[in-house]
Design a protein around this motif. Structure first.
Motif, PDB file in Angstrom:
ATOM      1  N   SER A  11       0.853  -1.186   0.000  1.00  0.00           N
ATOM      2  CA  SER A  11       0.000   0.000   0.000  1.00  0.00           C
ATOM      3  C   SER A  11       0.889   1.237   0.000  1.00  0.00           C
ATOM      4  O   SER A  11       2.113   1.142   0.142  1.00  0.00           O
ATOM      5  N   LEU A  12       0.247   2.397  -0.133  1.00  0.00           N
ATOM      6  CA  LEU A  12       1.015   3.653  -0.118  1.00  0.00           C
ATOM      7  C   LEU A  12       1.789   3.836   1.180  1.00  0.00           C
ATOM      8  O   LEU A  12       2.845   4.468   1.190  1.00  0.00           O
ATOM      9  N   GLU A  13       1.279   3.293   2.252  1.00  0.00           N
ATOM     10  CA  GLU A  13       1.952   3.380   3.553  1.00  0.00           C
ATOM     11  C   GLU A  13       3.396   2.861   3.487  1.00  0.00           C
ATOM     12  O   GLU A  13       4.272   3.334   4.214  1.00  0.00           O
ATOM     13  N   TYR A  14       3.655   1.901   2.613  1.00  0.00           N
ATOM     14  CA  TYR A  14       4.977   1.271   2.536  1.00  0.00           C
ATOM     15  C   TYR A  14       5.857   1.845   1.425  1.00  0.00           C
ATOM     16  O   TYR A  14       6.933   1.323   1.162  1.00  0.00           O
ATOM     17  N   LYS A  15       5.414   2.898   0.768  1.00  0.00           N
ATOM     18  CA  LYS A  15       6.118   3.423  -0.396  1.00  0.00           C
ATOM     19  C   LYS A  15       7.596   3.708  -0.121  1.00  0.00           C
ATOM     20  O   LYS A  15       8.475   3.239  -0.863  1.00  0.00           O
ATOM     21  N   ARG A  16       7.889   4.478   0.886  1.00  0.00           N
ATOM     22  CA  ARG A  16       9.273   4.878   1.164  1.00  0.00           C
ATOM     23  C   ARG A  16      10.169   3.655   1.403  1.00  0.00           C
ATOM     24  O   ARG A  16      11.245   3.542   0.801  1.00  0.00           O
ATOM     25  N   ASP A  17       9.730   2.730   2.235  1.00  0.00           N
ATOM     26  CA  ASP A  17      10.548   1.561   2.520  1.00  0.00           C
ATOM     27  C   ASP A  17      10.624   0.630   1.306  1.00  0.00           C
ATOM     28  O   ASP A  17      11.662   0.011   1.051  1.00  0.00           O
ATOM     29  N   ILE A  19      10.665   1.513  -1.837  1.00  0.00           N
ATOM     30  CA  ILE A  19      11.632   2.086  -2.776  1.00  0.00           C
ATOM     31  C   ILE A  19      13.060   1.836  -2.279  1.00  0.00           C
ATOM     32  O   ILE A  19      13.947   1.481  -3.059  1.00  0.00           O
ATOM     33  N   ARG A  20      13.284   1.962  -0.986  1.00  0.00           N
ATOM     34  CA  ARG A  20      14.612   1.640  -0.433  1.00  0.00           C
ATOM     35  C   ARG A  20      14.934   0.165  -0.654  1.00  0.00           C
ATOM     36  O   ARG A  20      16.054  -0.197  -1.029  1.00  0.00           O
ATOM     37  N   PHE A  21      13.937  -0.697  -0.395  1.00  0.00           N
ATOM     38  CA  PHE A  21      14.089  -2.142  -0.609  1.00  0.00           C
ATOM     39  C   PHE A  21      14.486  -2.413  -2.064  1.00  0.00           C
ATOM     40  O   PHE A  21      15.436  -3.141  -2.351  1.00  0.00           O
ATOM     41  N   MET A  22      13.737  -1.816  -2.995  1.00  0.00           N
ATOM     42  CA  MET A  22      13.999  -2.005  -4.423  1.00  0.00           C
ATOM     43  C   MET A  22      15.408  -1.531  -4.775  1.00  0.00           C
ATOM     44  O   MET A  22      16.156  -2.241  -5.461  1.00  0.00           O
ATOM     45  N   ASP A  23      15.790  -0.353  -4.305  1.00  0.00           N
ATOM     46  CA  ASP A  23      17.117   0.180  -4.613  1.00  0.00           C
ATOM     47  C   ASP A  23      18.219  -0.746  -4.098  1.00  0.00           C
ATOM     48  O   ASP A  23      19.220  -0.974  -4.786  1.00  0.00           O
ATOM     49  N   TYR A  44       5.822   3.710  -8.012  1.00  0.00           N
ATOM     50  CA  TYR A  44       5.269   2.819  -7.000  1.00  0.00           C
ATOM     51  C   TYR A  44       3.744   2.748  -7.136  1.00  0.00           C
ATOM     52  O   TYR A  44       3.148   1.680  -7.027  1.00  0.00           O
ATOM     53  N   GLU A  45       3.124   3.871  -7.397  1.00  0.00           N
ATOM     54  CA  GLU A  45       1.664   3.918  -7.531  1.00  0.00           C
ATOM     55  C   GLU A  45       1.194   3.063  -8.709  1.00  0.00           C
ATOM     56  O   GLU A  45       0.182   2.366  -8.609  1.00  0.00           O
TER      57      GLU A  45
END
Length: 174
Positions: A11-17, A19-23, A44-45
């Motif tokens: 969900s959007l709640e996890y967006k920041r983490d 993206i870090r995970f993906m990077d 992400y959306e």
């Protein structure tokens, strides 16, 4: 001691983490194995929309199969430690490389037993979905993945064609 983990819907709640995970994954591996397409969507959306489309036969994009994708997070702090992609059916491509379950563990948490935990959680979910057996594959040189799969009572299928493509194939009866 390993912390308790749970499945959560992306969900959007996890967006920041996320993206870090993906990077982290892309920096180390250049790809996210079993990431449900996180590394192929432009935002992400858009990935969240893509995941929703893959949940139903009526909306699954051409070339994909019905699936559900989960983050696995540490219960005490909601940090993403992995992604599990459960494919409820197989197409020709997934039959050789991909299988019914794709998963990846956050790079700095590999080697701590989380791979087996994620796979066990995915197998429990597959059983609840009524899947009688599942196919798992890994690249020939990925010995850690092969050991994890075998530790969950998998039987390796010795298939010359798949092995020629660089994959090992395993079946697990549920």
């Amino acid at each position: 001691m390993q912390e308790r983990t749970v499945f959560v819907k992306p969900s959007l709640e996890y967006k920041r983490d996320a993206i870090r995970f993906m990077d982290e994954c892309l920096e180390l591996d250049g790809v996210i194995h079993g990431g449900g397409g996180l590394d192929i969507c432009s935002t992400y959306e858009k990935w969240l929309i893509f995941l929703q489309q893959k949940r139903s036969k009526e909306t699954v994009p051409e070339g994909y199969v019905v699936s559900e994708t989960w983050f696995v997070v540490l219960e005490n702090d909601d940090k993403i430690i992995g992604i599990v992609d459960i494919r409820k059916e197989l197409n020709e491509k997934l039959s050789w490389g991909g299988g019914n379950i794709g998963l990846t563990v956050r790079p700095h948490m590999r080697g701590e037993g989380y791979g087996k935990e994620l796979l066990s959680m995915a197998l429990d979910r597959c059983k609840k979905l009524g899947m009688g057996k599942v196919l798992l594959t890994c690249e020939e040189e990925n010995r850690r993945a092969a050991r994890t799969i075998i530790s969950c009572k998998a039987t390796e299928e010795l298939n010359a064609e798949a092995m020629a493509d660089g994959f090992r194939r395993f079946w697990i009866a549920l």
